[in-house]
Scaffold this motif. Structure first.
Motif, mmCIF file in Angstrom:
data_model
loop_
_atom_site.group_PDB
_atom_site.id
_atom_site.type_symbol
_atom_site.label_atom_id
_atom_site.label_comp_id
_atom_site.label_asym_id
_atom_site.label_seq_id
_atom_site.Cartn_x
_atom_site.Cartn_y
_atom_site.Cartn_z
ATOM 1 N N TRP A 190 30.113 51.186 51.844
ATOM 2 C CA TRP A 190 31.855 50.780 51.520
ATOM 3 C C TRP A 190 32.094 51.523 50.772
ATOM 4 O O TRP A 190 31.063 52.156 49.675
ATOM 5 C CB TRP A 190 31.476 49.427 50.700
ATOM 6 N N PRO A 191 33.454 52.274 50.757
ATOM 7 C CA PRO A 191 34.013 53.158 50.080
ATOM 8 C C PRO A 191 34.538 52.197 48.474
ATOM 9 O O PRO A 191 34.219 51.878 48.027
ATOM 10 C CB PRO A 191 35.531 53.136 50.761
ATOM 11 N N VAL A 192 33.963 53.577 47.480
ATOM 12 C CA VAL A 192 33.264 53.220 46.098
ATOM 13 C C VAL A 192 34.826 53.203 45.533
ATOM 14 O O VAL A 192 35.187 52.198 44.776
ATOM 15 C CB VAL A 192 32.174 54.461 45.527
ATOM 16 N N ARG A 193 36.135 53.421 46.331
ATOM 17 C CA ARG A 193 37.118 53.244 45.140
ATOM 18 C C ARG A 193 37.682 52.071 45.307
ATOM 19 O O ARG A 193 39.082 51.978 44.785
ATOM 20 C CB ARG A 193 37.912 54.762 45.246
ATOM 21 N N ARG A 194 37.223 51.486 46.407
ATOM 22 C CA ARG A 194 37.710 50.412 47.118
ATOM 23 C C ARG A 194 37.412 49.184 46.587
ATOM 24 O O ARG A 194 35.523 49.179 46.858
ATOM 25 C CB ARG A 194 38.157 50.295 48.418
ATOM 26 N N GLY A 195 37.760 47.766 45.827
ATOM 27 C CA GLY A 195 36.801 46.649 45.314
ATOM 28 C C GLY A 195 36.474 46.481 46.798
ATOM 29 O O GLY A 195 37.424 45.855 47.326
ATOM 30 N N ARG A 196 35.078 45.228 46.827
ATOM 31 C CA ARG A 196 34.793 44.384 47.784
ATOM 32 C C ARG A 196 35.705 43.196 48.030
ATOM 33 O O ARG A 196 35.930 42.751 46.782
ATOM 34 C CB ARG A 196 33.118 44.271 48.006
ATOM 35 N N PRO A 197 35.927 43.087 49.407
ATOM 36 C CA PRO A 197 37.076 42.168 48.365
ATOM 37 C C PRO A 197 36.027 40.714 48.828
ATOM 38 O O PRO A 197 35.219 40.513 48.807
ATOM 39 C CB PRO A 197 37.508 41.709 50.360
ATOM 40 N N TYR A 198 37.143 39.860 47.817
ATOM 41 C CA TYR A 198 36.424 37.994 48.044
ATOM 42 C C TYR A 198 37.258 37.056 48.584
ATOM 43 O O TYR A 198 38.351 37.809 48.903
ATOM 44 C CB TYR A 198 35.539 37.819 46.339
ATOM 45 N N GLN A 199 37.002 35.862 48.800
ATOM 46 C CA GLN A 199 37.779 34.904 48.832
ATOM 47 C C GLN A 199 38.352 34.235 47.770
ATOM 48 O O GLN A 199 40.320 34.519 48.228
ATOM 49 C CB GLN A 199 37.350 33.216 48.979
ATOM 50 N N LYS A 200 38.765 34.200 46.417
ATOM 51 C CA LYS A 200 38.919 33.966 45.357
ATOM 52 C C LYS A 200 38.379 34.023 44.300
ATOM 53 O O LYS A 200 37.075 34.046 44.054
ATOM 54 C CB LYS A 200 39.185 32.596 45.558
ATOM 55 N N LYS A 201 39.400 34.366 43.652
ATOM 56 C CA LYS A 201 38.614 34.078 42.026
ATOM 57 C C LYS A 201 38.488 33.432 41.218
ATOM 58 O O LYS A 201 39.744 32.411 41.063
ATOM 59 C CB LYS A 201 39.297 35.918 41.184
ATOM 60 N N LEU A 202 37.682 33.032 40.160
ATOM 61 C CA LEU A 202 37.361 31.894 39.674
ATOM 62 C C LEU A 202 37.531 32.159 38.257
ATOM 63 O O LEU A 202 37.398 33.107 37.831
ATOM 64 C CB LEU A 202 36.360 30.719 39.674
ATOM 65 N N SER A 203 37.753 31.116 37.117
ATOM 66 C CA SER A 203 37.738 31.229 35.924
ATOM 67 C C SER A 203 36.352 31.182 35.594
ATOM 68 O O SER A 203 35.560 30.142 35.701
ATOM 69 C CB SER A 203 38.654 30.550 35.063
ATOM 70 N N PRO A 204 35.970 31.952 34.575
ATOM 71 C CA PRO A 204 34.776 32.424 33.758
ATOM 72 C C PRO A 204 34.718 31.014 33.275
ATOM 73 O O PRO A 204 35.219 30.386 32.217
ATOM 74 C CB PRO A 204 34.677 33.069 33.036
ATOM 75 N N ASP A 205 33.131 29.820 33.526
ATOM 76 C CA ASP A 205 33.025 29.027 32.625
ATOM 77 C C ASP A 205 31.703 28.782 32.334
ATOM 78 O O ASP A 205 31.162 27.973 31.605
ATOM 79 C CB ASP A 205 33.679 27.957 33.581
ATOM 80 N N MET A 206 30.552 29.611 31.906
ATOM 81 C CA MET A 206 29.561 29.682 31.159
ATOM 82 C C MET A 206 28.886 30.230 31.122
ATOM 83 O O MET A 206 29.645 31.923 32.058
ATOM 84 C CB MET A 206 28.569 28.940 32.832
ATOM 85 N N PRO A 207 28.405 31.042 29.832
ATOM 86 C CA PRO A 207 27.897 32.193 29.854
ATOM 87 C C PRO A 207 27.003 32.288 29.918
ATOM 88 O O PRO A 207 25.853 32.085 30.651
ATOM 89 C CB PRO A 207 27.885 31.780 28.321
ATOM 90 N N LEU A 208 26.729 34.263 30.197
ATOM 91 C CA LEU A 208 25.936 34.710 30.568
ATOM 92 C C LEU A 208 24.705 35.084 28.946
ATOM 93 O O LEU A 208 24.701 36.013 28.226
ATOM 94 C CB LEU A 208 25.960 36.670 30.519
#
Lengths: 588, 456
Positions: A190-208
């Motif tokens: 995978w080329p490093v300067r391109r983000g790997r694609p995903y379907q959809k971003k969700l809003s974060p809802d739990m802590p790390l």
């Protein structure tokens, strides 16, 4: 593939002519030593190349060959437990070739070619698969199961699927696509300067959860969130990054040492295999990938290192894992950017940094997130990013800090005054913030205790008020305060010393579970609230302050996790008894 | 015989442009021969087609555009190294200046060195006893560490550095050691102070000196630390010695770097220093360390004077981001007569945690260290308050802390440059001071150590 010749050499920048057919950001091999470089500008048939290795000894007339592909990383089994340089060359393999020092032009594959991995297929012949679908798994380490996904842009019917032991280059499946047959291996690029694609971003809802009290309780980071840790030298940035890499509740940790000290990477290499993950009981190294481009290594590779790291992190995110990435430090990355920009003779922005500093930083941080990955399954993965910033003189008005603060939602401001007092982690509780608190409130109250957020707010209030009282004390002295205020100062001191102060080098104190954090929070507050009540009933202040139980509260952080319940009950009872004693008759 | 060019086009400051060159490579070493036969050295900074931009290592006085000749030597700058360098004095470019014979090199090494593979480093953890309490007890130095002294003009950093060089030892070993000393732009007197101090203890026979004094060409200073570190690397990693490298003064080095950058008309970073100064300084400092499978080590003590006593000035600032801690000298303490005037609170040794404790120093070391820091910080706060509000405004316990802070400066930090304290002595003085405080205040110390040492 086009071949040109070197025209100019100035440090890590090489200009080559005869490169008309090359693409922007193609990887090139420079000179007879075949040093690795990347095209960053094109003017007519001249290409400006940033070279990832030391360029001394290069001169005009030597060949430059374009490889026709952008800078890419190899993704597949073998990543975990590896230590790579900024362009994904394994440092242990380089050591075998070139000894203790890094020599130039060493060519080693990123993933070991001779290792065989046990591949267990999860699809059968005739199944329809698309990008991101899992075709099988490889148990990479005891704790990490790598899922082999259909690479980007491939869709079709499984024509052949194997099982057994394979190297990363052997074909494990054949997919019948519209454009013909496609062989799949365990490895993809995978080329490093391109983000790997995903379907959809969700809003974060739990802590790390990190086990660090000041972070989890006061300024929590969400899974899929971004945080920045700016601070002057000696304020403990690296220790915080190491603590997070050790204890953060992530499935995979990618740690990027970007332009930092060599010994720090050695420390990680020595220590991580010895430490046990509290969740799995296995060595922490079993879930870690290290990228080390220390400050004495070539500066251009430093620029690439954070992209290499985040691409690897995204790959694991796509498998549905929670990944935490630490970059220490993004300031060194920005300086590498500035150095190249200067050599390209670009018009500088603030403090010599290129005008695109802000947008590059934003692009990097925006690759974090809580996402649903490609594929029919709709796996949820998260990539949290924690970037250290090293502002000159600790002054965060400089461009890198400012550009970072515009993007991140969690800010852990390190304070040298706290560090001098050896209050660690030296995160200043008055100016730090977490914008995830509202999203996270429900989670904490449901998963730990219902009054978690309420208690947190109480502690924050006491600390706020302490700062104000402190001003008064500085002007007129402690004696001018009322008994209630002095009690508040004592409570604040207890919050600082007994709760916030955490010793990363102490066997037990280094990690605190949320349950124990809640208990500690509760004890510190109980002391204050019950003392206030007792004070109102006429108990003498000195006696309240000198209650022996306070020492037990102070030492509660050293109680092992398996004994906390019992100790908590004991300390609570003791507190009630001693509070009652202060109200006791006769002896005041 | 390399080709000679008489095509010098421009000379400006430390830079020179040579036209019409062939087969010249980046970073190649060159020689300029003046009409009178004198030879000076230079290196290629940039090569563009047939134009070479060259940086002089020595003064440009006397260079004549029409009759000076330039040769390129086809290699980068190298230093001929040998064990015979011990006890000798060299100039900033590595040429002997003590009337002794030329060195017969056993090997020639590139002065820029090669970056150390982080996977090949071995973590520094052997305690070095310097005999200075403020360092041993609170900011412990370990083998392979780089620990700079942040000083300022007029402060006695030379005395402290010489004391460390004299007294430093690893307990219970009789291994080979050596000192490599690089002077960059310091005065004759200061340099001579070190030489005399090495002579006094006989350490001079184990010392290699590289001297670039204040009146030597500033531009030579860019190579001085590199030459010195090359010698150190040879002694440490080829000859198994434990080498202590003292570099003084980094501020002069950085100024020379700025001079070259300004002459090249580069976009400056903070205060006119080049944007790549961090990388450049790192290429020096990171050469300290230990390697797997090698017996020797390089421990580095760079000294720098902070302009205007300002720690946020780019030179100390960037240094602090690379080195593993710093020892800071304070003008206030110096005025109070504390010798050495080490300000322990902002000082730090990042590697101390792995170098102390049972089997290395003593089991109670870490605990007492944290407690001393915390108590001294509180004592200083109390004293500040006392200045504003008077003694009466302090609570009883704060008064004890204030007294503790005074005693700490006088007895713990101030020991003079002649006293060599063992680590036990240092720890015992610490306990004596901590015993001034009530036992309940000593929250950072384990009960078992309190039982053992408190009030004894």
């Amino acid at each position: 593939m086009s071949t040109g010749v070197i025209k100019k050499v100035a440090g890590p920048l090489v200009i080559a002519s005869g490169m008309r057919d090359a693409n922007m950001f193609d990887v090139v091999r420079v000179s007879r030593q075949r040093l690795i470089g990347e095209i960053i500008e094109m003017h007519g048939d001249e290409a400006s190349i940033q070279v990832y290795e030391e360029t001394s000894g290069l001169g005009p007339g030597e060949p430059v060959e374009s490889m026709g592909v952008p800078m890419s990383v190899e993704l597949g089994p073998g990543l975990i437990t590896s230590i790579y340089d900024g362009i994904q060359r394994p440092l242990d393999d380089i050591m075998k070739v070139s000894g203790n020092n890094l020599k130039r032009g060493v060519e080693v594959p990123s993933l070991k070619r001779d290792l065989k991995w046990e591949f267990v297929p999860t699809v059968s012949i005739g199944d329809e698969v698309e990008t991101g679908d899992i075709i099988g798994t490889v148990q990479e380490t005891i704790v990490v199961q790598q899922k082999i996904m259909v690479p980007y842009g491939v869709k079709g019917t499984v024509k052949e699927i194997k099982s057994g032991e394979f190297t990363v280059e052997e074909t494990v499946a054949v997919i019948e696509t519209e454009k013909g047959e496609k062989d799949l291996t365990l490895m993809q690029r995978w080329p490093v300067r391109r983000g790997r694609p995903y379907q959809k971003k969700l809003s974060p809802d739990m802590p790390l959860v990190t086990g660090q009290r000041v972070i989890d309780t006061f300024f929590p980071l969400a899974k899929g969130g971004v945080a920045a840790v700016p601070g002057p030298f000696g304020s403990g940035k690296t220790v915080i990054q190491h603590q997070l890499a050790k204890w953060a509740e992530a499935d995979i940790v990618v740690y990027i040492g970007c332009g930092e000290r060599g010994n720090e990477m050695t420390d990680v290499l020595n220590e991580f295999p010895e430490l046990k993950d509290p969740k799995t009981g296995q060595s922490l190294m079993q879930r870690t990938v290290l990228i080390a481009n220390t400050s004495d290594m070539p500066v251009a590779a430093r620029e690439a290192s954070i992209y290499t790291g985040i691409t690897i992190a995204e790959y694991f995110r796509d498998m549905g894992y929670s990944v935490a990435l630490m970059a220490d430090s993004t300031s060194r990355w920005a300086e590498a950017l500035r150095e190249m920009s200067g050599r390209l003779e670009e018009m500088p922005g603030e403090e010599g940094y290129p005008a695109y500093l802000g947008s590059r930083l934003a692009q990097f941080y925006e690759r974090a997130g809580h996402v649903i990955s490609l594929g029919k399954e709709g796996r949820e993965g998260a990539l949290s990013v924690i970037g250290a910033v090293s502002p000159p003189g600790g002054d965060i008005s400089e461009p890198v800090s400012q550009a970072t603060l515009r993007i991140v939602k969690v800010f852990w401001g390190l304070d040298s005054a706290l560090a001098y007092k050896r209050h660690f982690p030296a995160i200043n509780w008055l100016n730090s913030y977490s914008l995830y608190l509202d999203n996270m409130e429900l989670w904490f109250n449901e998963h730990v205790e219902a009054d978690w957020m309420e208690n947190r707010q109480k502690m924050m209030t006491i600390l706020q008020e302490e700062a104000e009282l402190e001003e008064i004390v500085k002007m007129v002295g402690m004696d001018a305060l009322s008994a209630g205020d002095r009690l508040k100062m004592e409570a604040a001191r207890s919050i600082r010393e007994d709760f916030l102060h955490q010793n990363s080098f102490h066997e037990i104190d280094t990690y605190t579970s949320l349950k124990k954090q809640y208990m500690m929070m509760h004890l510190v507050l109980a002391f204050y609230e019950e003392s206030v009540a007792a004070l109102e009933k006429g108990a003498p202040l000195q006696k309240l302050i000198q209650m022996p139980v306070r020492e037990q509260i102070g030492r509660f952080k050293y109680v092992p996790e398996d004994k906390v319940e019992e100790e908590y009950r004991k300390v609570n009872e003791e507190l009630h008894v001693e509070i009652a004693n202060t109200l006791g008759k006769g002896d005041f | 015989m390399p080709k000679e060019y008489r095509t010098i086009q421009e000379v400006a400051g430390p830079l020179m442009l040579v036209r019409g060159v062939e087969h010249v490579t980046y970073d190649e070493l060159g020689e300029i021969e003046l009409a009178g036969g004198e030879v000076r050295r230079c290196k290629v900074l940039e090569i563009n087609g047939s134009d070479a931009l060259v940086q002089l290592f020595e003064s440009s006085t006397g260079i004549n555009l029409s009759n000076s000749k330039v040769r390129f030597l086809g290699r980068s700058m190298e230093l001929g190294v040998s064990e015979d360098m011990l006890g000798r004095v060299f100039d900033g470019m590595g040429r002997p200046i003590d009337d002794g014979p030329e060195i017969l090199p056993e090997a020639r090494m590139d002065i820029n060195g090669l970056p150390m593979n982080p996977a090949a480093r071995s973590y520094p953890e052997e305690f070095i006893q310097t005999g200075v309490s403020a360092i041993d007890g609170l900011n412990t130095l370990v083998r392979g560490q780089k620990l700079p002294i942040f000083s300022a003009s007029g402060l006695p950093h030379a005395n402290l550095a010489a004391q460390i060089a004299r007294q430093a030892k690893v307990l219970g070993t009789g291994e080979k050691f050596a000192v490599v000393f690089a002077a960059m732009g310091i005065t004759f007197e200061e340099s001579n102070f070190f030489v005399e101090s090495f002579k006094e203890t006989g350490a001079i026979d184990r010392t290699v000196l590289f001297v670039n004094l204040a009146n030597d060409p500033a531009i030579e200073r860019i190579s001085t630390p590199r030459v010195a570190l090359t010698a150190a690397e040879y002694l440490a990693f080829e000859k198994d010695m434990h080498v202590l490298v003292i570099l003084t003064d980094i501020t002069n080095y950085a100024d020379a770097l700025r001079e070259v950058s300004a002459a090249r008309k580069e976009v400056p970073g903070r205060r006119g220093y080049p944007g790549y100064m961090y990388t450049d300084l790192a290429s020096l400092y990171e050469r300290a360390g230990r390697q797997n499978g090698k017996k020797g080590s390089i421990t580095m003590i760079p000294i720098l004077t902070m302009p205007e006593d300002d720690k946020t000035h780019p030179i100390p600032d960037l240094t602090g981001y690379i080195t593993e801690g710093q020892i800071i000298l304070s003008r206030d303490l110096y005025r109070k007569g504390v010798t050495p005037p080490i300000d322990v609170l902002p000082s730090l040794s990042r590697l101390k945690d792995k170098g102390i404790g049972e089997g290395k120093t003593r089991a109670d070391h870490a605990n007492t260290m944290n407690q001393l820091f915390a108590a001294y910080a509180r004592g200083k706060d109390a004293k500040e308050l006392m200045v504003i509000l008077g003694e009466a405004a302090l609570t009883e316990i704060d008064l004890v802390y204030a007294r503790f802070a005074d005693a700490f400066e006088k007895e713990y930090v101030s020991q003079g440059y002649g006293t060599d304290r063992s680590i036990e002595e240092t720890l015992d003085i610490g306990w004596k001071l901590l015993s001034m405080l009530p036992r309940t205040e000593l929250k950072r110390i384990d009960d078992k150590y309190l039982d053992m040492y408190y009030g004894k």
